[in-house]
Design an enzyme around this catalytic site. Structure first.
Site, PDB file in Angstrom:
ATOM      1  N   ASN A 151       0.793  -1.224   0.000  1.00 28.56           N
ATOM      2  CA  ASN A 151       0.000   0.000   0.000  1.00 28.56           C
ATOM      3  C   ASN A 151       0.829   1.280   0.000  1.00 28.56           C
ATOM      4  OD1 ASN A 151       0.812  -0.609   2.620  1.00 28.56           O
ATOM      5  ND2 ASN A 151      -1.072   0.130   3.565  1.00 28.56           N
ATOM      6  N   GLU A 247       5.559  -3.994  11.728  1.00 29.49           N
ATOM      7  CA  GLU A 247       4.380  -3.142  11.620  1.00 29.49           C
ATOM      8  C   GLU A 247       3.296  -3.969  10.948  1.00 29.49           C
ATOM      9  OE1 GLU A 247       2.708   0.653   9.099  1.00 29.49           O
ATOM     10  OE2 GLU A 247       4.873   0.394   9.272  1.00 29.49           O
ATOM     11  N   CYS A 281      -3.107   0.565   7.258  1.00 24.98           N
ATOM     12  CA  CYS A 281      -3.168  -0.018   8.601  1.00 24.98           C
ATOM     13  C   CYS A 281      -3.695   0.988   9.607  1.00 24.98           C
ATOM     14  CB  CYS A 281      -1.797  -0.554   9.025  1.00 24.98           C
ATOM     15  SG  CYS A 281      -0.486   0.691   9.057  1.00 24.98           S
TER      16      CYS A 281
END
Length: 471
Positions: A151, A247, A281
């Site tokens: 992304n 992450e 996220c």
């Protein structure tokens, strides 16, 4: 068709094996990248190891000068990089360009912060030890494996690569499959920037064939990974290095505590939930509020969702196709489950292949999957709760703990609630978001391990080395 080759030891790798990258907008082939084999992966790590000591012994300002040449090439090739990014992940051209601009600022900030990684100088007199001077410097960890997500294929790649290189580490970089075109272009530009051989290696290929080979290589000293919870947990379990920064996912809540400024609250919520079609996220992934507030907030949310533009990233639409059909089917399944359990679809619930119209879902209960699972798409559930205590409880029961947003005019009340939210970061009166990139960025629970951000990444990719002078 454009072919993008892997880079190992400063050279392009052409093994006549290719992996096609699909354009999510029209399912055409955006390009293809080298599909490496096990031998190639080993060569990449061996090259990184062999070149590491010489690179670390290169003067800091010389390392910055070399990396600055690379930065200049990124700027010169900005439009091409943005077009490639849009073609392989369906991010709008406007947002692709914005991601590159933001990352250039991050690189420049990293150079300046690296110059200020001063050693600690300590005496032992406070512990009764006279005639001792300790000098503790930050030194490179060695070989860093950097793995980026689809992304943010530019920002989240270089947020790992540049801190690692500037501090004297060498890097093996594995971009996500969707994102491999941009990742391979970074390799090409590194050759044009005359990087010393072996300091930066770009490996691409089919994850099922080379994924474990990459993460389990014995030469790895540190892993920095951004991606899914399942792959992150697999790296924790099987990866060759226990020195890991992860992450992972999020289920970021927006808690609306009052109705004093609902126009501003609703704008931030919609921007936070539907930016890049919710494929972030840090996207707002659930609104938690009371019935009284929801009755006033929902019409504003509907109005703003209905103003979102939908369609092609080449036309800079707000909502563009999600990354692939598998993701679209998963998102649709969450909506169908909510409908079966009597949730109210306020707007959306329309699909054209992997283009999902922005969808608001009201009266979501805690028995519904969408209340807990991360959709990574343009849907937003609204959970109505009786009081603030229950809102806090529901926010904290998630397996994720990345970020949260609190909307409240009373700053004292907002701060009291923020302190009780179990996430890495809480935003007050703003959407959840990663930046500014100089801030520490972290998640707890299944949202991650370790801390990122410019200074924090420089720290995570180095260790102390002490020299004690006895006199």
């Amino acid at each position: 068709m454009k072919e993008y080759k892997a880079v190992i030891n400063g050279e392009f790798i052409d093994n006549n094996e290719w992996l096609e990258i699909i354009n999510p907008t029209d399912n055409s082939i955006a390009g293809k990248v080298t599909a490496l084999k096990g031998k190639d992966i080993n060569n990449a790590f061996e090259s990184a190891r062999k070149s590491q000591e010489a690179w670390e012994n290169t003067h800091l300002l010389k390392r910055i000068s070399i990396l600055n040449n690379f930065k200049k090439l990124l700027i010169q090739n900005k439009n091409n990089l943005a077009e490639v990014m849009t073609s392989e992940i369906a991010k709008s051209l406007k947002d692709s360009l914005s991601e590159i601009d933001r990352t250039i600022e991050l690189i420049e900030y990293t150079f300046e912060e690296a110059k200020r990684m001063d050693p600690l100088a300590l005496t032992g007199e406070g512990m009764g030890a006279k005639n001792k001077l300790g000098i503790f410097s930050r030194v490179a960890k060695g070989v860093v494996l950097a793995i980026s997500p689809f992304n943010y294929p530019f920002n989240l790649a270089l947020a790992k690569i540049i801190p690692a290189l500037v501090m004297g580490n060498t890097v093996v970089f594995k971009p996500a499959t969707a994102g491999s075109l941009v990742g391979s272009l970074l390799g090409k530009l590194s050759i044009e920037a005359n990087f010393p051989k072996g300091i930066f290696n770009v490996v691409t290929g089919r994850g099922r064939e080379i994924g474990d080979l990459i993460t389990m290589n014995k030469e790895i000293d540190m892993i920095s990974f951004t991606g899914s919870v399942s792959i992150g947990n697999n790296i924790k379990e099987k990866g060759s290095s226990k020195d890991i920064v992860l992450e992972l996912g999020g289920k970021d809540p927006a808690l609306v505590l009052d109705d004093n400024n609902l126009e501003s609250y609703s704008k931030n919520i919609i921007d936070g939930a539907f930016g890049y079609s919710g494929q972030r996220c840090t996207a707002i992934k659930r609104v938690i509020t009371t019935n009284k507030i929801a009755d006033k907030l929902v019409p504003l949310l509907i109005d703003k969702v209905n103003k979102l533009t939908i369609g092609s990233p080449y036309e800079n639409k707000d909502i563009t196709p999600v990354i692939d059909q598998k993701s679209a089917d998963f998102i649709k399944g969450l909506v169908e489950d909510a409908k079966l359990k009597k949730a109210t679809i306020l707007t959306g619930d329309k699909y054209i292949k992997n283009l999902i119209y922005p969808t608001l879902i009201d009266n979501v209960t805690l028995e519904m999957r969408v209340a807990w699972e991360e959709p990574f798409g343009p849907i937003l559930p609204i959970i109505r709760i009786d009081n603030i205590e229950e809102m806090i409880r529901v926010a904290n029961e998630s397996e994720f703990g990345l970020q949260a947003s609190i909307f409240c005019a009373d700053i004292n009340n907002a701060l009291q609630v923020a302190k009780r939210i179990k996430t890495g970061t809480v935003n007050i009166n703003s959407k959840s978001q990663r930046g500014p990139d100089c801030f520490p960025f972290l998640g707890i629970k299944n949202s991650g391990q370790g801390v990122q951000g410019v200074r924090e990444s420089l720290l995570s990719m180095t260790r102390y080395h002490g020299i004690v002078i006895n006199y």
